[in-house]
Design a protein around this motif. Structure first.
Motif, PDB file in Angstrom:
ATOM      1  N   LEU A 128       0.797  -1.223   0.000  1.00 38.58           N
ATOM      2  CA  LEU A 128       0.000   0.000   0.000  1.00 38.58           C
ATOM      3  C   LEU A 128       0.834   1.279   0.000  1.00 38.58           C
ATOM      4  CD1 LEU A 128      -2.671  -0.943   2.701  1.00 38.58           C
ATOM      5  CD2 LEU A 128      -2.884  -1.120   0.222  1.00 38.58           C
ATOM      6  N   TYR A 129       2.076   1.169   0.458  1.00 37.21           N
ATOM      7  CA  TYR A 129       2.933   2.345   0.635  1.00 37.21           C
ATOM      8  C   TYR A 129       4.158   2.245  -0.260  1.00 37.21           C
ATOM      9  CZ  TYR A 129       0.283   3.210   4.916  1.00 37.21           C
ATOM     10  OH  TYR A 129      -0.708   3.449   5.820  1.00 37.21           O
ATOM     11  N   LEU A 130       4.536   3.376  -0.824  1.00 40.49           N
ATOM     12  CA  LEU A 130       5.774   3.438  -1.600  1.00 40.49           C
ATOM     13  C   LEU A 130       6.923   3.774  -0.657  1.00 40.49           C
ATOM     14  CD1 LEU A 130       4.594   5.487  -4.705  1.00 40.49           C
ATOM     15  CD2 LEU A 130       4.988   3.020  -4.559  1.00 40.49           C
ATOM     16  N   PRO A 131       8.105   3.238  -0.900  1.00 45.13           N
ATOM     17  CA  PRO A 131       9.245   3.568  -0.030  1.00 45.13           C
ATOM     18  C   PRO A 131       9.752   4.980  -0.318  1.00 45.13           C
ATOM     19  CG  PRO A 131       9.934   2.106  -1.785  1.00 45.13           C
ATOM     20  CD  PRO A 131       8.446   2.241  -1.903  1.00 45.13           C
ATOM     21  N   PRO A 132      10.414   5.598   0.656  1.00 48.07           N
ATOM     22  CA  PRO A 132      11.035   6.912   0.419  1.00 48.07           C
ATOM     23  C   PRO A 132      12.127   6.786  -0.647  1.00 48.07           C
ATOM     24  CG  PRO A 132      11.033   6.364   2.759  1.00 48.07           C
ATOM     25  CD  PRO A 132      10.566   5.159   2.034  1.00 48.07           C
ATOM     26  N   LEU A 133      12.290   7.810  -1.463  1.00 52.79           N
ATOM     27  CA  LEU A 133      13.238   7.746  -2.574  1.00 52.79           C
ATOM     28  C   LEU A 133      14.673   8.053  -2.153  1.00 52.79           C
ATOM     29  CD1 LEU A 133      11.077   9.469  -5.323  1.00 52.79           C
ATOM     30  CD2 LEU A 133      11.457   7.026  -4.943  1.00 52.79           C
ATOM     31  N   THR A 134      14.852   8.975  -1.225  1.00 53.04           N
ATOM     32  CA  THR A 134      16.200   9.370  -0.819  1.00 53.04           C
ATOM     33  C   THR A 134      16.425   9.085   0.660  1.00 53.04           C
ATOM     34  OG1 THR A 134      15.572  11.615  -0.196  1.00 53.04           O
ATOM     35  CG2 THR A 134      16.179  11.253  -2.509  1.00 53.04           C
ATOM     36  N   LYS A 135      17.668   9.147   1.071  1.00 46.09           N
ATOM     37  CA  LYS A 135      18.003   8.923   2.479  1.00 46.09           C
ATOM     38  C   LYS A 135      17.425  10.032   3.353  1.00 46.09           C
ATOM     39  CE  LYS A 135      21.760   7.908   5.545  1.00 46.09           C
ATOM     40  NZ  LYS A 135      22.541   6.766   5.762  1.00 46.09           N
ATOM     41  N   ASN A 136      17.402  11.269   2.850  1.00 44.66           N
ATOM     42  CA  ASN A 136      16.805  12.374   3.601  1.00 44.66           C
ATOM     43  C   ASN A 136      15.304  12.161   3.798  1.00 44.66           C
ATOM     44  OD1 ASN A 136      19.230  13.707   3.889  1.00 44.66           O
ATOM     45  ND2 ASN A 136      18.913  15.002   2.081  1.00 44.66           N
ATOM     46  N   ASP A 137      14.629  11.696   2.746  1.00 45.90           N
ATOM     47  CA  ASP A 137      13.200  11.396   2.874  1.00 45.90           C
ATOM     48  C   ASP A 137      12.967  10.262   3.865  1.00 45.90           C
ATOM     49  OD1 ASP A 137      12.430  13.363   1.152  1.00 45.90           O
ATOM     50  OD2 ASP A 137      12.057  12.033  -0.558  1.00 45.90           O
ATOM     51  N   TYR A 138      13.841   9.274   3.861  1.00 47.23           N
ATOM     52  CA  TYR A 138      13.734   8.151   4.790  1.00 47.23           C
ATOM     53  C   TYR A 138      13.841   8.641   6.239  1.00 47.23           C
ATOM     54  CZ  TYR A 138      14.612   3.545   6.830  1.00 47.23           C
ATOM     55  OH  TYR A 138      14.524   2.407   7.588  1.00 47.23           O
ATOM     56  N   GLU A 139      14.806   9.507   6.511  1.00 51.04           N
ATOM     57  CA  GLU A 139      14.979  10.048   7.865  1.00 51.04           C
ATOM     58  C   GLU A 139      13.820  10.962   8.253  1.00 51.04           C
ATOM     59  OE1 GLU A 139      17.038   9.191  10.306  1.00 51.04           O
ATOM     60  OE2 GLU A 139      17.699   7.657   8.897  1.00 51.04           O
ATOM     61  N   LEU A 140      13.334  11.752   7.302  1.00 50.96           N
ATOM     62  CA  LEU A 140      12.183  12.614   7.562  1.00 50.96           C
ATOM     63  C   LEU A 140      10.960  11.771   7.917  1.00 50.96           C
ATOM     64  CD1 LEU A 140      10.809  15.418   7.561  1.00 50.96           C
ATOM     65  CD2 LEU A 140      10.363  15.050   5.123  1.00 50.96           C
ATOM     66  N   LEU A 141      10.725  10.707   7.157  1.00 48.89           N
ATOM     67  CA  LEU A 141       9.584   9.825   7.422  1.00 48.89           C
ATOM     68  C   LEU A 141       9.735   9.136   8.781  1.00 48.89           C
ATOM     69  CD1 LEU A 141       6.924   8.652   6.395  1.00 48.89           C
ATOM     70  CD2 LEU A 141       8.238   6.839   5.284  1.00 48.89           C
ATOM     71  N   ARG A 142      10.939   8.704   9.108  1.00 48.04           N
ATOM     72  CA  ARG A 142      11.175   8.055  10.403  1.00 48.04           C
ATOM     73  C   ARG A 142      10.870   9.016  11.558  1.00 48.04           C
ATOM     74  NH1 ARG A 142      12.775   3.897  12.557  1.00 48.04           N
ATOM     75  NH2 ARG A 142      13.695   2.820  10.819  1.00 48.04           N
ATOM     76  N   THR A 143      11.368  10.241  11.479  1.00 49.88           N
ATOM     77  CA  THR A 143      11.121  11.187  12.574  1.00 49.88           C
ATOM     78  C   THR A 143       9.656  11.619  12.615  1.00 49.88           C
ATOM     79  OG1 THR A 143      11.869  13.024  11.175  1.00 49.88           O
ATOM     80  CG2 THR A 143      13.483  12.053  12.675  1.00 49.88           C
ATOM     81  N   TYR A 144       9.024  11.757  11.449  1.00 40.78           N
ATOM     82  CA  TYR A 144       7.592  12.102  11.414  1.00 40.78           C
ATOM     83  C   TYR A 144       6.767  10.999  12.073  1.00 40.78           C
ATOM     84  CZ  TYR A 144       2.902  13.053   9.693  1.00 40.78           C
ATOM     85  OH  TYR A 144       1.545  13.278   9.614  1.00 40.78           O
ATOM     86  N   LEU A 145       7.004   9.748  11.678  1.00 38.73           N
ATOM     87  CA  LEU A 145       6.221   8.646  12.238  1.00 38.73           C
ATOM     88  C   LEU A 145       6.512   8.432  13.719  1.00 38.73           C
ATOM     89  CD1 LEU A 145       6.152   6.023   9.349  1.00 38.73           C
ATOM     90  CD2 LEU A 145       4.333   7.564  10.103  1.00 38.73           C
ATOM     91  N   GLN A 146       7.745   8.682  14.132  1.00 37.33           N
ATOM     92  CA  GLN A 146       8.057   8.564  15.561  1.00 37.33           C
ATOM     93  C   GLN A 146       7.293   9.622  16.358  1.00 37.33           C
ATOM     94  OE1 GLN A 146      12.214   8.607  16.461  1.00 37.33           O
ATOM     95  NE2 GLN A 146      11.874   8.460  18.652  1.00 37.33           N
ATOM     96  N   GLN A 147       7.275  10.841  15.858  1.00 31.30           N
ATOM     97  CA  GLN A 147       6.532  11.906  16.530  1.00 31.30           C
ATOM     98  C   GLN A 147       5.027  11.609  16.492  1.00 31.30           C
ATOM     99  OE1 GLN A 147       7.168  15.741  14.759  1.00 31.30           O
ATOM    100  NE2 GLN A 147       6.422  16.846  16.551  1.00 31.30           N
ATOM    101  N   PHE A 148       4.547  11.091  15.379  1.00 32.82           N
ATOM    102  CA  PHE A 148       3.144  10.707  15.229  1.00 32.82           C
ATOM    103  C   PHE A 148       2.781   9.622  16.254  1.00 32.82           C
ATOM    104  CE2 PHE A 148      -0.209   8.103  13.291  1.00 32.82           C
ATOM    105  CZ  PHE A 148      -1.132   9.066  12.926  1.00 32.82           C
ATOM    106  N   ARG A 149       3.627   8.622  16.396  1.00 35.53           N
ATOM    107  CA  ARG A 149       3.374   7.527  17.336  1.00 35.53           C
ATOM    108  C   ARG A 149       3.388   8.024  18.782  1.00 35.53           C
ATOM    109  NH1 ARG A 149       4.997   2.159  14.987  1.00 35.53           N
ATOM    110  NH2 ARG A 149       5.826   1.572  17.021  1.00 35.53           N
TER     111      ARG A 149
END
Length: 176
Positions: free
Chosen positions: A118-139
Protein backbone atom coordinates in the motif's frame (compact mmCIF):
# COMPACT_ATOMS: atom_id res chain seq x y z
CA UNK A 1 -21.80 0.59 4.79
CA UNK A 2 -18.36 1.83 3.68
CA UNK A 3 -15.47 2.61 6.01
CA UNK A 4 -14.86 6.18 7.14
CA UNK A 5 -12.20 8.08 5.20
CA UNK A 6 -10.01 10.99 6.24
CA UNK A 7 -11.44 14.48 6.13
CA UNK A 8 -7.97 15.75 5.20
CA UNK A 9 -8.06 14.24 1.70
CA UNK A 10 -8.36 17.65 0.05
CA UNK A 11 -5.51 19.08 2.10
CA UNK A 12 -3.02 16.30 1.33
CA UNK A 13 -2.13 17.93 -2.00
CA UNK A 14 -0.74 20.97 -0.15
CA UNK A 15 1.45 18.98 2.23
CA UNK A 16 4.82 17.30 1.73
CA UNK A 17 4.59 13.71 0.53
CA UNK A 18 7.24 11.05 1.19
CA UNK A 19 6.67 7.94 -0.90
CA UNK A 20 2.91 8.19 -0.98
CA UNK A 21 2.42 9.07 2.70
CA UNK A 22 1.32 12.65 3.30
CA UNK A 23 3.06 14.42 6.20
CA UNK A 24 0.00 16.11 7.69
CA UNK A 25 0.47 18.63 10.50
CA UNK A 26 -0.80 17.94 14.03
CA UNK A 27 -0.60 19.50 17.47
CA UNK A 28 2.17 17.95 19.52
CA UNK A 29 4.36 18.46 22.53
CA UNK A 30 7.03 16.08 21.23
CA UNK A 31 10.06 17.12 19.23
CA UNK A 32 10.11 16.45 15.51
CA UNK A 33 9.52 17.84 12.02
CA UNK A 34 5.78 18.50 12.43
CA UNK A 35 4.44 22.02 12.56
CA UNK A 36 1.07 22.89 14.16
CA UNK A 37 -1.99 22.96 11.91
CA UNK A 38 -4.20 25.99 11.41
CA UNK A 39 -7.28 24.28 12.88
CA UNK A 40 -7.90 22.53 16.20
CA UNK A 41 -8.93 19.17 14.72
CA UNK A 42 -5.95 17.22 13.34
CA UNK A 43 -5.14 13.79 11.91
CA UNK A 44 -4.47 12.23 15.33
CA UNK A 45 -7.86 13.33 16.67
CA UNK A 46 -9.43 11.91 13.53
CA UNK A 47 -7.52 8.63 13.93
CA UNK A 48 -8.70 8.22 17.51
CA UNK A 49 -12.28 9.18 16.59
CA UNK A 50 -12.48 6.72 13.69
CA UNK A 51 -10.53 3.85 15.28
CA UNK A 52 -13.46 2.01 16.83
CA UNK A 53 -15.76 2.48 13.84
CA UNK A 54 -13.18 1.50 11.21
CA UNK A 55 -11.81 -1.46 13.13
CA UNK A 56 -14.86 -3.48 12.04
CA UNK A 57 -13.88 -3.23 8.37
CA UNK A 58 -11.73 -5.77 6.57
CA UNK A 59 -11.53 -3.76 3.35
CA UNK A 60 -10.60 -0.10 2.96
CA UNK A 61 -10.52 1.79 -0.32
CA UNK A 62 -7.69 4.35 -0.28
CA UNK A 63 -8.88 7.64 -1.75
CA UNK A 64 -5.72 9.66 -1.13
CA UNK A 65 -2.46 10.00 0.75
CA UNK A 66 -4.22 11.21 3.91
CA UNK A 67 -6.02 7.84 4.06
CA UNK A 68 -2.62 6.15 4.28
CA UNK A 69 -1.79 8.20 7.38
CA UNK A 70 -5.20 7.24 8.80
CA UNK A 71 -4.55 3.54 8.12
CA UNK A 72 -1.14 3.69 9.79
CA UNK A 73 -2.65 5.52 12.77
CA UNK A 74 -5.50 3.04 13.20
CA UNK A 75 -3.11 0.10 13.06
CA UNK A 76 -0.84 1.77 15.62
CA UNK A 77 -3.78 2.47 17.95
CA UNK A 78 -4.83 -1.15 17.58
CA UNK A 79 -1.34 -2.25 18.61
CA UNK A 80 -1.43 0.11 21.60
CA UNK A 81 -4.82 -1.12 22.79
CA UNK A 82 -3.69 -4.74 22.50
CA UNK A 83 -0.78 -4.00 24.90
CA UNK A 84 -3.18 -2.95 27.67
CA UNK A 85 -5.47 -5.02 29.87
CA UNK A 86 -7.99 -4.29 32.64
CA UNK A 87 -5.41 -4.54 35.40
CA UNK A 88 -2.99 -2.04 33.83
CA UNK A 89 -2.79 1.19 35.81
CA UNK A 90 -2.11 4.57 34.20
CA UNK A 91 1.62 4.72 35.00
CA UNK A 92 2.29 1.22 33.69
CA UNK A 93 0.25 1.92 30.54
CA UNK A 94 2.15 5.15 30.00
CA UNK A 95 5.47 3.30 30.26
CA UNK A 96 4.34 0.50 27.91
CA UNK A 97 2.97 2.81 25.22
CA UNK A 98 5.94 5.14 25.45
CA UNK A 99 8.26 2.19 24.83
CA UNK A 100 6.05 0.96 22.00
CA UNK A 101 6.09 4.38 20.32
CA UNK A 102 9.87 4.75 20.56
CA UNK A 103 11.03 1.18 19.93
CA UNK A 104 12.42 0.34 16.54
CA UNK A 105 9.66 0.17 13.96
CA UNK A 106 9.62 -0.64 10.29
CA UNK A 107 9.05 1.96 7.60
CA UNK A 108 7.54 1.53 4.13
CA UNK A 109 10.10 -0.21 1.96
CA UNK A 110 11.76 -2.01 4.89
CA UNK A 111 11.68 -5.79 4.90
CA UNK A 112 8.99 -6.87 7.33
CA UNK A 113 6.77 -3.79 6.98
CA UNK A 114 3.28 -5.34 6.71
CA UNK A 115 1.81 -2.77 4.32
CA UNK A 116 4.49 -2.58 1.63
CA UNK A 117 1.85 -3.23 -1.02
CA UNK A 118 0.00 0.00 0.00
CA UNK A 119 2.93 2.34 0.64
CA UNK A 120 5.77 3.44 -1.60
CA UNK A 121 9.24 3.57 -0.03
CA UNK A 122 11.04 6.91 0.42
CA UNK A 123 13.24 7.75 -2.57
CA UNK A 124 16.20 9.37 -0.82
CA UNK A 125 18.00 8.92 2.48
CA UNK A 126 16.81 12.37 3.60
CA UNK A 127 13.20 11.40 2.87
CA UNK A 128 13.73 8.15 4.79
CA UNK A 129 14.98 10.05 7.87
CA UNK A 130 12.18 12.61 7.56
CA UNK A 131 9.58 9.83 7.42
CA UNK A 132 11.18 8.05 10.40
CA UNK A 133 11.12 11.19 12.57
CA UNK A 134 7.59 12.10 11.41
CA UNK A 135 6.22 8.65 12.24
CA UNK A 136 8.06 8.56 15.56
CA UNK A 137 6.53 11.91 16.53
CA UNK A 138 3.14 10.71 15.23
CA UNK A 139 3.37 7.53 17.34
CA UNK A 140 4.39 9.42 20.49
CA UNK A 141 1.57 11.93 20.22
CA UNK A 142 -0.99 9.26 19.33
CA UNK A 143 0.00 7.13 22.33
CA UNK A 144 -0.19 10.16 24.63
CA UNK A 145 -3.65 11.21 23.41
CA UNK A 146 -4.88 7.61 23.46
CA UNK A 147 -3.92 7.27 27.11
CA UNK A 148 -5.84 10.44 27.92
CA UNK A 149 -8.94 8.97 26.28
CA UNK A 150 -8.66 5.47 27.70
CA UNK A 151 -8.02 6.70 31.23
CA UNK A 152 -10.33 9.75 31.02
CA UNK A 153 -12.67 8.41 33.71
CA UNK A 154 -10.10 7.49 36.33
CA UNK A 155 -6.32 7.72 36.08
CA UNK A 156 -5.89 5.72 39.29
CA UNK A 157 -8.00 2.77 38.19
CA UNK A 158 -7.98 0.68 35.06
CA UNK A 159 -8.60 1.60 31.46
CA UNK A 160 -12.02 2.02 29.89
CA UNK A 161 -13.63 -1.29 29.02
CA UNK A 162 -15.16 0.36 25.95
CA UNK A 163 -11.69 0.80 24.45
CA UNK A 164 -10.35 -2.57 25.56
CA UNK A 165 -13.24 -4.31 23.82
CA UNK A 166 -11.28 -3.68 20.60
CA UNK A 167 -8.13 -5.58 21.60
CA UNK A 168 -8.98 -8.55 19.37
CA UNK A 169 -10.23 -6.49 16.38
CA UNK A 170 -7.85 -6.21 13.43
CA UNK A 171 -8.42 -3.45 10.91
CA UNK A 172 -7.98 -4.82 7.36
CA UNK A 173 -6.72 -8.08 8.96
CA UNK A 174 -3.33 -6.37 9.43
CA UNK A 175 -1.15 -5.37 12.32
CA UNK A 176 2.05 -3.37 12.61
Amino acid sequence: MPAYHSTFLGEDTNERVVGNLCLLPFHTKFRGPVYPPTQDYDIIDETLDLFRANSFFKNFEIKGNADRVLIYGILFVSECVSKLNLSTNFREAQRQLSNLALDGFKLPGDIGFPLNNLYLPPLTKNDYELLRTYLQQFRQETADRLLKRIYADDTNGGPSKYWLAFTKRRFMNKSL
